[in-house]
Design a protein around this motif. Structure first.
Motif, short mmCIF file in Angstrom:
data_model
loop_
_atom_site.label_atom_id
_atom_site.label_comp_id
_atom_site.label_asym_id
_atom_site.label_seq_id
_atom_site.Cartn_x
_atom_site.Cartn_y
_atom_site.Cartn_z
N GLY A 46 0.82 -1.21 0.00
CA GLY A 46 0.00 0.00 0.00
C GLY A 46 0.85 1.26 0.00
N ALA A 47 1.91 1.26 0.82
CA ALA A 47 2.78 2.43 0.89
C ALA A 47 3.47 2.66 -0.45
CB ALA A 47 3.81 2.25 2.00
N VAL A 48 3.88 1.56 -1.11
CA VAL A 48 4.55 1.73 -2.41
C VAL A 48 3.56 2.26 -3.45
CG1 VAL A 48 5.91 0.65 -4.24
CG2 VAL A 48 6.19 -0.11 -1.89
N PHE A 49 2.29 1.86 -3.33
CA PHE A 49 1.28 2.41 -4.26
C PHE A 49 1.21 3.93 -4.11
CE2 PHE A 49 -2.97 4.22 -4.54
CZ PHE A 49 -3.19 4.10 -5.89
N THR A 50 1.09 4.38 -2.85
CA THR A 50 0.97 5.83 -2.62
C THR A 50 2.25 6.53 -3.07
OG1 THR A 50 -0.50 5.36 -0.78
CG2 THR A 50 0.47 7.56 -0.83
N ALA A 51 3.40 5.91 -2.79
CA ALA A 51 4.68 6.51 -3.21
C ALA A 51 4.74 6.60 -4.74
CB ALA A 51 5.84 5.68 -2.68
N THR A 52 4.26 5.56 -5.42
CA THR A 52 4.30 5.53 -6.89
C THR A 52 3.43 6.64 -7.48
OG1 THR A 52 4.62 3.14 -6.83
CG2 THR A 52 3.87 4.07 -8.92
N ALA A 53 2.19 6.75 -6.97
CA ALA A 53 1.28 7.77 -7.51
C ALA A 53 1.81 9.17 -7.23
CB ALA A 53 -0.11 7.59 -6.91
N LEU A 54 2.32 9.38 -6.00
CA LEU A 54 2.83 10.71 -5.65
C LEU A 54 4.10 11.05 -6.45
CD1 LEU A 54 2.40 11.02 -1.78
CD2 LEU A 54 1.35 12.45 -3.55
N ALA A 55 5.00 10.06 -6.59
CA ALA A 55 6.24 10.31 -7.34
C ALA A 55 5.91 10.63 -8.80
CB ALA A 55 7.17 9.10 -7.26
#
Ligand code: GUN
Length: 457
Positions: free
Chosen positions: A56-65
């Motif tokens: 989940g954290a990587v998803f948010t990091a991916t979308a934000l990045a």
């Protein structure tokens, strides 16, 4: 706004730029599923998953990045180019750095941050161009092509289309599930391999018909087919707050001050590989997409320092958020084909990535069979660089060939890169062409030789 983005000079308008921005987003959207899937080690055995960041954290990091990177490209680079975590380096991060080299993922993120910081310095000082000229053209293209084969191989393996074989190393997977005595997991594997083949065919046909969002639509069709045949679960909702970034945010910093961990031969190779791949990729992609949009002047980018800095800063931001290197995406050609010419296209794409943050429940439908067509077909796009290699000159062809071949066969981008950079000067010197090799290539020869000597122990 019109003035800032030079609409009149570029002969464009809001309507066209908006459609282009949405088109590029749809062409890139698969990364929102594929990146967290890969970086969280979702396709690895359960005992290994503990070594990876949380999905989940990587998803948010991916979308934000992706949002930050694309908005940087909109406002600083002012180009119709989207950015997101790249498909080659996420595989390198997961399978080489964390799995094989056993570097903690937090330290790997520190490596991403460091490589992007160096890239930023090289871009701002103009050293980037000097380095580009020092590396032989064939090796540069071989890196992209090799990564293409590597990620396609990962897709084939994840889907069970290619499987391990004791006698031959690899073999074709099993697609039939009606033999007597088959175990339930064998039946499931065969059905999933068939689903991936179905998805591959659908996506190839969409791409051949030049549908801009082909990969994204292909994933949706594959997931729906998977639901119909009971291979993919239904999401329990559609919209929700973004998953917490806490598990990954700032994790890189715990290693950025740890010089003994950061300055080892192992980390030197990791940082160099991150740097090289981003470096060549950004150069090729920015020039390629800008050229397609008719934005080059005398073969050069407008505001090159701003464009490359946008790529580098996006990578640094992504590393802090919790993802492998963020870079300019070749899929931006879809938006350019739809008429995108200015930074406004990227502004629209960036806003779409922010909206995507709220649709994480849809990720429940992403399985290895659903991501495999994306991996295999992005592989095709990257492998197309093979044509740029001088195949009829053996001293150029062999190092390039070795780079390409070793990436999938050793499951490592770094090993492929190292093989090519070691063999190139050897072949040139023995052919009596030592002067044709740039001094920087001899330095890299020793760096990569050290990699083989100390990392293979
Ligand atoms: N240029 C580029 N485009 C991509 N599209 C998906 N991954 C990548 C990548 O790593 N580089």
């Amino acid at each position: 706004m019109r003035k800032y983005f030079e609409f009149d000079k570029l002969g464009t308008n809001y309507r066209r730029e908006t459609i282009a921005g949405i088109t590029t987003f749809l062409a890139m959207a698969y990364i929102l599923a594929v990146n967290p899937f890969m970086l969280s080690g979702a396709d690895l055995p359960p005992d290994l998953k503990a070594n990876y960041p949380e999905f989940g954290a990587v998803f948010t990091a991916t979308a934000l990045a992706a949002a930050i990177g694309t908005l940087l490209m909109a406002f600083i680079g002012r180009l119709p180019i989207g950015q997101a975590p790249g498909m080659g380096l996420n595989a390198f991060f997961t399978y080489t750095v964390v799995l094989t080299m056993q570097i903690p993922w937090q330290q790997a993120l520190a490596g991403v941050f460091l490589s992007c910081t160096i890239f930023l310095i090289l871009s701002l000082t103009g050293v980037r161009e000097a380095i580009i000229n020092a590396i032989p053209k064939g090796l540069k293209y071989a890196v992209s092509a090799g990564i293409g084969l590597f990620i396609a191989f990962i897709g084939l393996k994840n889907a069970g289309i290619v499987v391990a074989n004791e006698a031959t190393f690899v073999a074709l997977g099993h697609f039939t599930f009606y033999h007597e005595g088959m175990k339930p997991e064998e039946i499931l594997a065969a059905k999933n391999a068939l689903l991936a083949v179905f998805g591959l065919i659908v996506t190839v046909v969409l791409m051949a018909r030049k549908v801009n969002a082909a990969i994204f639509i292909g994933m949706v069709v594959t997931a729906v087919a998977g639901m119909i045949f009971g291979l993919v679960g239904l999401p329990d909702k559609v919209v929700s707050a973004p998953p917490s970034l806490a598990p990954t945010f700032g994790a890189a910093f715990q290693y950025l001050g740890d010089f003994s961990a950061l300055f080892s031969v192992k980390m030197l190779i990791v940082v160099l590989t991150f740097l090289f791949v981003d470096f060549f990729d950004a150069t090729g992609t920015l020039l390629g997409v800008a050229s397609q949009a008719g934005l080059l002047k005398d073969g050069k980018l407008p505001r090159p320092g701003s464009a490359f800095s946008s790529d580098a800063i996006a990578g640094m931001a992504g590393a802090v958020l919790g993802t492998s290197t963020t870079t300019a995406y070749v899929e931006s050609t879809a938006g350019v084909a739809a008429g995108g010419r200015s930074g406004f296209t990227a502004l629209v794409t960036g806003v779409m990535f922010i909206l995507a943050l709220f649709f994480s429940p849809l990720l429940a439908i992403v399985t290895p069979a659903v991501t495999a067509p994306a991996l295999i077909l992005v592989g095709v796009l990257m492998a197309s660089h093979i044509t740029q290699i001088a195949w009829n000159e053996m001293d150029e062809a062999f190092p390039a060939f070795l780079t390409i071949l070793m990436m999938p066969l050793t499951y490592s981008i770094a090993t492929g890169l190292a093989s090519g950079f070691i063999v190139y000067p050897i072949v040139k010197v023995l052919k009596g062409k030592a002067r044709d090799v740039h001094p920087a290539m001899y330095v890299l020869f020793f760096v990569f030789l050290a990699y083989f000597i100390w990392l293979r122990e």
